[in-house]
Design an enzyme around this catalytic site. Structure first.
Site, short mmCIF file in Angstrom:
data_model
loop_
_atom_site.label_atom_id
_atom_site.label_comp_id
_atom_site.label_asym_id
_atom_site.label_seq_id
_atom_site.Cartn_x
_atom_site.Cartn_y
_atom_site.Cartn_z
N SER A 103 49.29 11.79 90.86
CA SER A 103 50.51 12.48 90.60
C SER A 103 50.53 14.11 90.47
O SER A 103 49.98 14.41 89.42
CB SER A 103 51.21 11.67 89.54
OG SER A 103 52.57 12.20 88.99
N GLY A 104 51.38 14.60 90.80
CA GLY A 104 51.40 16.35 90.83
C GLY A 104 50.54 16.93 91.70
O GLY A 104 50.47 18.07 91.42
N THR A 164 54.48 14.66 97.72
CA THR A 164 55.77 14.99 98.16
C THR A 164 55.98 16.10 98.97
O THR A 164 56.80 16.20 100.06
CB THR A 164 56.86 14.51 97.03
OG1 THR A 164 56.40 13.33 96.36
CG2 THR A 164 58.08 14.59 97.60
N ASN A 222 54.45 15.81 85.87
CA ASN A 222 55.20 16.46 87.20
C ASN A 222 56.60 16.36 86.74
O ASN A 222 57.30 15.19 86.52
CB ASN A 222 54.92 15.32 88.27
CG ASN A 222 55.31 16.05 89.67
OD1 ASN A 222 56.07 16.92 89.49
ND2 ASN A 222 55.02 15.40 90.61
N SER A 277 58.43 13.76 89.75
CA SER A 277 57.40 12.82 90.26
C SER A 277 58.42 11.58 90.89
O SER A 277 59.36 11.18 90.39
CB SER A 277 56.93 12.32 88.99
OG SER A 277 56.04 11.32 89.35
N SER A 278 57.74 11.29 92.06
CA SER A 278 58.33 10.07 92.77
C SER A 278 58.04 9.00 91.95
O SER A 278 56.81 8.41 92.10
CB SER A 278 57.87 10.16 94.02
OG SER A 278 58.35 11.17 94.99
N GLY A 312 50.62 8.59 93.28
CA GLY A 312 49.35 8.40 93.25
C GLY A 312 48.85 7.82 92.20
O GLY A 312 49.31 7.22 91.35
N GLU A 317 47.53 6.75 88.62
CA GLU A 317 47.85 7.15 87.42
C GLU A 317 47.08 6.65 86.20
O GLU A 317 46.77 5.48 86.25
CB GLU A 317 49.60 6.74 87.08
CG GLU A 317 50.33 7.58 87.78
CD GLU A 317 51.81 7.21 87.43
OE1 GLU A 317 52.80 7.96 87.59
OE2 GLU A 317 52.10 6.44 86.51
#
Length: 1180
Positions: free
Chosen positions: A193-194, A198, A267, A270-271, A494, A496
């Site tokens: 994540s981050g 995306t 993030n 973040s999605s 992603g 986590e």
């Protein structure tokens, strides 16, 4: 060495190449020089040109390419002498910025070398690097100017390794192979994540939006694809100000991003859901539709956020940017602090997020994706109702039952959802118990009421999000039934690892395990198996197969998900027994699960779930729990008995809590808190609440909650089961397509540009499997192709195989490659395929094929162009001849007309010259006008510059009167300008000079010389006068002070004095004494000689106060006398005498002063007792 132009239309083989690009120099149709790709550089590596070399030496070798009927002879070409200099500069650049393909690393097995190369490129803002065809992307955390339309066009249709690594190269390669081979592709984007997953998908969408063929209908599809998925602000617009730019989409956070993304600790965008999108292309390669699949929207975020995190973006966008009338209709206020669901993370306002601007883009997206006004109204009503739900507070009555005292919020919910107020309130505070044919309402306590409220909010938001995805899919659907190819984009959460990891992190990390398994199966494992099947001798490479972890999670009856689902069934069953009917399932859970060994009596809790995990998978190598022996829990609930669990080692117990379990993922260890697992997996919604939603007047809610659900008595699948099935379906989809991989890496935890955290990146390199992938690429073959396809494509390169080969495909390929000149170490022949080890070999073959193909095309084009050119030339020649004839006639007529006019004009002016002295008449009018014009033009350049300039241009006789008038006007204008430019000080000077002129002009010598000398305001300052004198003349303004020499009346002795002139009197001052005061009113006269001496006599009346006339000698006589007479206003009393003058010495006594001329100036008393003044002669 000059830059070589390569064919840009190579398509079908680009996706199979591994390392780099070889440069082929066409000499003739039969001769090629091939250079190893591993000695090549590019601008991204620091080279000056795209064709610069980057290696210690350039090894040319010969590739034999003969056309049909060729004799097979080959010739060698030598490399230019300048190559060595180019190589040296490129090598230095490579040492500075690293190599653009990890396969080119000398120490390809060294993790340190891998990280060093990654660091070098990151520090030079080169964020992309290849591992063969896999792209590694490092998030720069800043805007880079590498996503412009120019960059897109640069990568369009270019061989994969011809340009530096880029997302556009991956996107273009997938697109070109899809168009040439008509197969489906997907691009798998993975990372933490981050890490920028995306953003990578956004850039790929932008690339397709700009480079694909377009029509008006396709533009609509394009906009919907871009608006339903986030597209970054472009910095080359730039301005990037939220306008439509050349990148091809609206620059803002997209539609799904508003409803599915949120700020997390790692993030800001973040999605919180997984997304797989298929882009559909027609046979022309134009995007004609799309379809989106979403996975596991994080519904728990609606009702709870960790500290430092926010709810979904749409809530804040609505409050910040919504119109005043809309908010009033929804019953909302702009302040997010007033809503319980928005303040739990304590960061409702975030500096990096512009909610107001994002709201405008979301509003615009509604119109593009065909939302009706009613849909928009109902959708915002649902969003607002979730906020109102969070503000509902329950209180306990005397019986311990939950009640709602403040009905404000529930009234708004009733209005927005279109539900009956009393029924909704009853559903929130009661639950419906089904006992055979009866239904009984049982009141809820406060805790269960809050649970029901939150469950309702999560269910509404979760299903509304699914409705949005379906709505977008409807707008993207293509009604054409013809076969289409697709490119899929997988942008999913992603890996986590948070401080506290719960059910959501478990599902997310399970998904990443499956995707890692997909990578293993489709690349590493498939690579080795293919070589074994083809009979190619190749040493297998050991790698970590994470199937053991996937089995731990998903194995039937024994996996964590199976145990979790069973626990949820028991928990749900317990609630059914208490009256909750959210499952609508059978009253006997044994009918739902056939695994009798897993069933156990008693209430299912998170602790019992943890115990069951220990029982079933406790001995698994990748599973760890706290586990202690024969002691109770530190603070167990009273309902929990003593438990016996196996003892973990002391180090493990220090790092894990008693309610936690730990999985050893491929990415590392992750500790999960079991608290809430069963509840989140159940996602229980009481039946009476579901009935309220099914009967809602809100159309979206009715679409989300169908009445048929109330009739279904089977237990719905749990969240984990749904997610597992969706993930299995996704894997099947991906396995059916050709893959491309992008691995995103997060360089640091703080999102700081330029910071490279070695420890964090080493961890990501490990769990992304990049080192394993690199080892396979270096050990294996870069390209493989079935014999039939290889022969079909390249048979034109050999006379024996062109145009048709009569034997088997394997024999044809063997004959072909021998004719071309492949070396034994460059290829292997398998059972059904040819394997080529080096990309340079394939590049050379492909370039030779393109060259051969273009030969025929060039000949055809040359003939046809020659025919067209000849026809066009003949047509143009006839037209040119006709135009030339017409043009020559027009020129001749124009010349004759011009000559006629010239003759008439000359004749007219000759007549005018002859009659120039006559009065103005038709015969001389033109000439006179010309003479007047010429005179005025000359006069403009010869006007006087100042009032003293008396020059004037001599006019012709006919303009004498006019010239005289113009001269007067010009002089008046000069005088006027001069007067306006005179300052007040200058004016006062001139006035004094005028008085001086009136008094002395023509009367006294030295006057002419004094004209150019300006008069000063005073010769001495007030500070130079003795203070005692100033006290004596206090009250009078001193106007002028000058040093003088006074001659006594007795003996005419010279004394130094000061002459002080005030507004009303003149003072003769000696040091600190006033020797004599002369009032201007009593002044009788002022006398001076006509010579150049400085003697002035001030005559005073005869009275007791005055001792006699004052005899003074001044250096600046003209200035002093002028100021004295002007202050006294007695200019008429100044007399200029010749020879001698009489002056009064005392009472009744007079003296005589004689003025003479001598060689030296002097003043003395002669023998006769007269005062003699001798002055010199002034030169004129």
């Amino acid at each position: 060495m000059g830059k070589v132009g390569l064919p840009r239309s190579t398509r079908s083989t680009a996706g199979m190449w591994d390392v780099g690009c070889a440069v082929a120099l066409p000499g003739t149709a039969r001769r090629w020089i091939i250079h190893d790709r591993r000695t090549m550089s590019s601008p991204a590596q620091g080279g000056d040109t795209r064709s610069c070399l980057n290696g210690p030496q350039l090894q040319p070798r010969e590739l034999f390419v003969a056309g049909p009927g060729g004799d097979g002879r080959a010739q060698k070409e030598e490399v230019d002498d300048n190559t060595e200099e180019i190589m040296e500069g490129a090598l230095i650049a490579r040492d500075r910025v690293g190599v653009q393909d990890f396969v080119l690393l000398d120490s390809h097995t060294s993790e340190a070398a891998f990280l060093s190369n990654l660091r070098k490129r990151y520090q030079e803002n080169l964020i992309y690097t290849y591992i063969g065809t896999l792209l590694v992307s490092v998030n720069p955390y800043k805007e880079l100017d590498i996503y412009t339309v120019t960059q897109m066009q640069l990568y369009r249709g270019v061989n994969f390794f011809e340009l530096p690594p880029h997302l556009y190269a991956i996107a273009d390669n997938a697109y070109r192979v899809m168009c040439s081979e008509y197969n489906n592709h997907f691009i798998l984007i993975s990372g933490e994540s981050g890490a920028g997953k995306t953003e990578a998908s956004k850039k790929i969408l932008q690339y397709y939006a700009v480079t694909c063929p377009t029509t008006e209908q396709l533009q609509i599809v394009r906009d919907r694809l871009l608006l339903s998925n986030p597209v970054l602000e472009a910095r080359n617009s730039p301005g990037g100000k939220g306008t439509r730019d050349g990148v091809g989409g609206l620059t803002a956070r997209g539609f799904l991003q508003a409803f599915g993304n949120a700020k997390t600790l790692r993030n800001d965008n973040s999605s919180r859901f997984g997304k797989y999108m298929d882009i559909q292309f027609d046979f022309k390669g134009a995007p004609v539709g799309g379809h989106i699949l979403s996975y596991l929207i994080e519904k728990s975020r609606v009702v709870h956020q960790n500290h430092g995190e926010r709810n979904f973006h749409i809530f804040y966008q609505l409050l910040e940017g919504g119109e005043k009338d809309l908010l009033c209709w929804l019953g909302l206020e702009r302040n997010p602090q007033k809503y319980t669901y928005l303040i739990q993370g304590r960061c409702a306002k975030v500096f990096s997020i512009n909610d107001k601007n994002d709201w405008k883009i979301v509003r615009k997206a509604f119109s593009i994706i065909d939302f009706s006004e009613k849909d928009i109204e109902q959708l915002f009503g649902i969003v607002a109702s979730v906020l109102h739900l969070g503000n509902i507070q329950f209180e306990e009555d005397s019986n311990g039952h939950a009640i709602i005292r403040d009905g404000t919020q529930i009234k708004w919910i009733s209005k927005l959802l279109g539900s009956h107020l009393s029924i909704l309130q009853e559903a929130l505070t009661h639950r419906k118990i089904e006992a055979r044919s009866e239904e009984v309402l049982s009141p809820l306590n406060v805790d269960l009421a809050f649970y029901a409220r939150d469950a309702l909010a999560k269910a509404i938001y979760g299903r509304t999000f699914s409705w949005l995805v379906n709505k977008i899919n409807g707008s993207l659907a293509n009604k054409d039934s013809t076969q289409k190819t697709v490119i899929g984009l997988l942008d999913i959460y992603g890996f986590e690892v948070l401080d506290t990891n719960s059910f959501e992190q478990f599902c997310i990390n399970y998904c990443n395990e499956k995707l890692q398994q997909l990578l293993i199966e489709m690349t590493l494992k498939a690579e080795q198996e293919e070589y074994e099947l083809e009979g190619i001798e190749w040493e297998p490479i050991p790698y970590f197969n994470n199937k053991i972890i996937c089995d731990l999670v998903e194995q039937k009856h024994k996996g964590i998900i199976s145990i979790l689902v069973l626990g949820s069934v028991y928990q749900n069953y317990a609630k059914c027994c208490e009256g909750g009917s959210g499952t609508q399932g059978s009253s006997n859970p044994r009918l739902l699960f056939q695994d009798e060994e897993c069933l156990r009596p008693g209430e299912a809790t998170d602790l019992s779930f943890l115990e069951k995990l220990e029982e079933k998978v406790g001995d698994h190598a990748h599973f760890v729990t706290y586990a202690f022996s024969s002691v109770s829990y530190p603070s167990p609930p009273s309902s929990h008995p003593q438990h016996c669990r196996k003892l973990a080692d002391q180090k493990t117990r220090k790092s894990i809590d008693w309610v936690d379990f730990r999985l050893l993922h491929y990415a590392g260890e992750v500790t999960y808190c079991a608290v809430g697992f069963l509840e989140k997996n159940n996602d229980l919604l009481y039946r009476n609440l579901k009935e309220v939603l099914c009967n809602s007047k809100n159309g979206i809610i009715r679409d989300c909650f169908l009445l048929s659900e109330l009739d279904n008595r089977r237990r719905p699948e749990t969240v984990a089961t749904q997610f597992k099935n969706s993930l299995t379906s996704l894997i099947e989809i991906l396995m059916s397509k050709e893959p491309s991989y992008i691995r995103c890496i997060k360089p640091n935890e703080n999102k700081e540009p330029g910071k490279f955290d070695d420890f964090l990146i080493r961890h990501q390199v490990k769990y992304l499997g990049l080192m394993e992938h690199l080892r396979v690429r270096r050990a294996g073959f870069a390209y493989r192709r079935k014999y039939e396809l290889f022969l079909q494509r390249y048979k034109c390169l050999c006379p024996a195989t062109w145009p048709n080969w009569n034997g088997t495909a394997a024999e044809g390929v063997e004959r072909l490659i021998k004719h071309i000149g492949y070396k034994p170490e460059e290829y292997k022949l398998g059972r059904t395929k040819i394997f080529i080890r080096f990309p340079k070999t394939l590049f050379a073959t492909e370039d030779a094929f393109e060259y051969r193909k273009h030969l025929l095309i060039s000949r055809l084009q040359a003939k046809y162009k020659g025919f067209l050119g000849k026809r066009a030339y003949q047509k143009k020649r006839k037209a040119a001849i006709k135009l030339e004839a017409c043009w020559r006639g027009a020129l001749a007529r124009r010349e004759a007309k011009k000559r006629t006019w010239a003759v008439q004009t000359i004749r007219k002016f000759i007549t005018g010259f002859i009659n120039r002295k006559k009065p103005l008449c038709p015969e001389n009018r033109e000439f006179v006008r010309l003479a007047q014009y010429n005179y005025l033009v000359k006069l403009r350049d010869h006007l006087p510059k100042n009032v003293l300039d008396k020059s004037w241009l001599q006019p012709p006789s006919i303009l004498e009167e006019t010239s005289e008038l113009l001269q007067k006007i010009c002089m008046r204008n000069l005088v006027r300008k001069y007067c306006r430019g005179v300052t007040a000080e200058r004016k006062a000077q001139l006035q004094q000079k005028v008085v001086t002129s009136a008094v002395f002009r023509g009367k006294k010598e030295g006057y002419v010389q004094s004209i150019n000398q300006p008069f000063l305001d005073t010769r001495l300052k007030v500070n130079d006068i003795n203070p005692k004198v100033l006290q004596l003349i206090q009250g009078e303004t001193i106007k002028y002070v000058t040093p003088v020499i006074k001659y006594d009346r007795n003996g005419f002795k010279a004394r130094e004095r000061l002459l002080v002139l005030t507004q009303s009197s003149a003072y003769v001052v000696e040091m600190a004494k006033v020797k004599q005061k002369i009032d201007y009113a009593m002044l009788k006269g002022i006398s001076t000689s006509n010579l150049s001496d400085g003697i002035v006599v001030i005559h005073v009346p005869e009275d007791n106060k005055q001792k006699g006339d004052v005899i003074l000698q001044c250096e600046h006589l003209f200035e002093t006398v002028t100021k004295l007479c002007m202050l006294a206003n007695k200019q008429s009393l100044v007399k200029v005498v010749q020879g001698s003058l009489r002056f009064r010495i005392g009472s009744g006594k007079e003296g005589t002063m004689v003025f003479t001329v001598g060689k030296e100036p002097q003043v003395f008393k002669d023998k006769n007792g007269q005062l003699t003044v001798v002055s010199t002669q002034v030169k004129s």
